[in-house]
Design an enzyme around this catalytic site. Structure first.
Site, PDB file in Angstrom:
ATOM      1  N   CYS A   1       0.788  -1.216   0.000  1.00  0.00           N
ATOM      2  CA  CYS A   1       0.000   0.000   0.000  1.00  0.00           C
ATOM      3  C   CYS A   1       0.831   1.282   0.000  1.00  0.00           C
ATOM      4  CB  CYS A   1      -0.972  -0.033   1.164  1.00  0.00           C
ATOM      5  SG  CYS A   1      -2.430   0.959   0.842  1.00  0.00           S
TER       6      CYS A   1
ATOM      7  N   ARG B   1     -13.071   5.952  -0.455  1.00  0.00           N
ATOM      8  CA  ARG B   1     -11.814   5.201  -0.457  1.00  0.00           C
ATOM      9  C   ARG B   1     -12.067   3.784  -0.978  1.00  0.00           C
ATOM     10  NH1 ARG B   1      -7.723   7.304   2.535  1.00  0.00           N
ATOM     11  NH2 ARG B   1      -6.778   5.296   3.015  1.00  0.00           N
TER      12      ARG B   1
ATOM     13  N   HIS C   1      -3.385  -5.526   2.457  1.00  0.00           N
ATOM     14  CA  HIS C   1      -3.039  -5.606   3.888  1.00  0.00           C
ATOM     15  C   HIS C   1      -3.700  -6.874   4.428  1.00  0.00           C
ATOM     16  CE1 HIS C   1      -1.667  -1.428   4.467  1.00  0.00           C
ATOM     17  NE2 HIS C   1      -2.673  -1.027   3.730  1.00  0.00           N
TER      18      HIS C   1
HETATM   19  N1  GLN Z   1      -2.197   6.848   2.432  1.00  0.00           N
HETATM   20  C1  GLN Z   1      -2.301   6.066   1.263  1.00  0.00           C
HETATM   21  C2  GLN Z   1      -3.694   6.118   0.651  1.00  0.00           C
HETATM   22  O1  GLN Z   1      -4.566   6.476   1.231  1.00  0.00           O
HETATM   23  C3  GLN Z   1      -1.927   4.624   1.592  1.00  0.00           C
HETATM   24  C4  GLN Z   1      -2.872   3.994   2.548  1.00  0.00           C
HETATM   25  C5  GLN Z   1      -2.341   2.676   3.123  1.00  0.00           C
HETATM   26  O2  GLN Z   1      -1.151   2.403   3.177  1.00  0.00           O
HETATM   27  N2  GLN Z   1      -3.242   1.830   3.601  1.00  0.00           N
HETATM   28  O3  GLN Z   1      -3.869   5.751  -0.442  1.00  0.00           O
END
Ligand code: GLN
Length: 324
Positions: free
Chosen positions: A102, A139, A200
């Site tokens: 990520c 998101r 993740h």
């Molecule tokens: N901050 C980054 C995003 O929002 C990565 C998020 C993460 O590592 N889970 O895309």
């Protein structure tokens, strides 16, 4: 009391930014790698590399970088570029296995454009870039499954950034979930032995085949040949950002190269042969259960069938009876 026998192999893993980038149990990937190594008589030494720590590629056999929120990524991006960039490039060009999850994955591409604030310059290892579409755009959150190597990988994703691949090869094709950008069905990116993913969870506990794949790559690379001097592998930093290594970068990169010649007959051809099969019943049941939860019943049955072939007896009939 039984004497702890000498490890057959020793591998060193550099854990990049363990304090800044460790979302959704990313550290679980390290625990999984260590445990799966241990069960095969391989000692996995883990070294944390934080902000300001140099990265001398000769000291590691594999690297891991986790995910994090935008505010954690900004100082990491600067440190990656100014302190660790050339060492990391040299390691990757020398086929070191790297797993980047990520936020860490985003910073190994060209840049990450967060919802707020300036672009974060990346290392350009993956020919890809990431754009956060703004706080008003939902998101990419939820369970995710992809096809990988005639198998599946499962995990959990939560990212605002959408990653677009240039020439970078995707890690896999999305079966369920958002993946890189919720548009082109790609997930992750691959360059040499560097693997980027949005998964993740943590990723490796439920994907034992991928964990073993990374361990086998590290054994093959580190015990299959003598290491070339790192400095011969320094690559110019990514041009797209108009940034090339300055004098002090290249000077700094002249770290002492300790060629660590370790070799094991036959490991070059078939490193997996050195990984005794483990009873991954629980791992594959967890994998299949996640596929089931995503409604991917055939893939779930396939995952269990594969683990039976791998010698672990499981309750296939329960799944098929319940579903078909
Ligand atoms: N901050 C980054 C995003 O929002 C990565 C998020 C993460 O590592 N889970 O895309």
């Amino acid at each position: 009391m039984k004497e702890a026998s000498e490890p057959r192999f020793t591998l060193s893993l550099g854990h990049l930014y363990p304090d800044q980038l460790n979302l959704y149990g990313d550290r679980g990937n390290i625990l999984t790698l260590r445990r799966r190594c241990e069960l095969r008589g391989i000692e996995l030494r883990v070294v944390g590399l934080g902000i300001g720590d140099a990265l001398a590629p000769d000291e590691y056999d594999m690297l891991f970088i986790g995910g994090g929120q935008d505010k954690e990524q900004a100082p990491v991006a600067q440190d990656l570029y100014e302190i660790k960039g050339i060492g990391l490039w040299a390691a990757i060009e020398d086929d070191m296995p790297v797993l980047a999850v990520c936020g860490g994955y985003q910073l190994l591409a060209h840049y990450y454009r967060p919802a707020n604030g300036p672009d974060m310059r990346g290392l350009g290892v993956f020919d890809a870039w990431t754009i956060h579409k703004g706080a008003h755009v939902p998101r990419c959150i939820g369970d995710v499954a992809i096809s990988w190597n005639d198998s599946t990988l499962v995990g959990f994703e939560n990212h605002g950034g959408r990653t677009y691949l240039g020439t970078a090869k995707p890690l896999g094709k999305v079966l369920k979930g958002y993946g890189n950008n919720a548009e082109d069905h790609t997930e992750g990116a691959v360059y040499r032995n560097a693997y980027g993913t949005y998964m993740h969870g943590s990723l490796l506990p439920k994907n034992p085949h991928f964990a073993d794949f990374l361990i086998a790559l590290a054994l093959k690379r580190s015990y299959g040949r003598t290491n070339r001097a790192a400095e011969n592998l320094v690559q110019p930093m990514d041009q797209n950002n108009g940034s090339t290594p300055t004098a002090q970068h290249t000077k700094a990169s002249k770290w002492p190269s300790k060629s660590r010649s370790r070799s094991q007959q036959g490991i070059e051809d078939d490193p997996v042969k050195f990984l005794t099969p483990l009873d991954d019943t629980l791992e594959w049941e967890a994998h299949a259960a996640l596929l089931e939860r995503m409604g991917l019943y055939t893939a779930a049955a396939d995952a269990l069938r594969r683990s039976i072939e791998a010698g672990t007896v499981l309750h296939l009939h329960e799944i098929s009876a319940a579903r078909e």
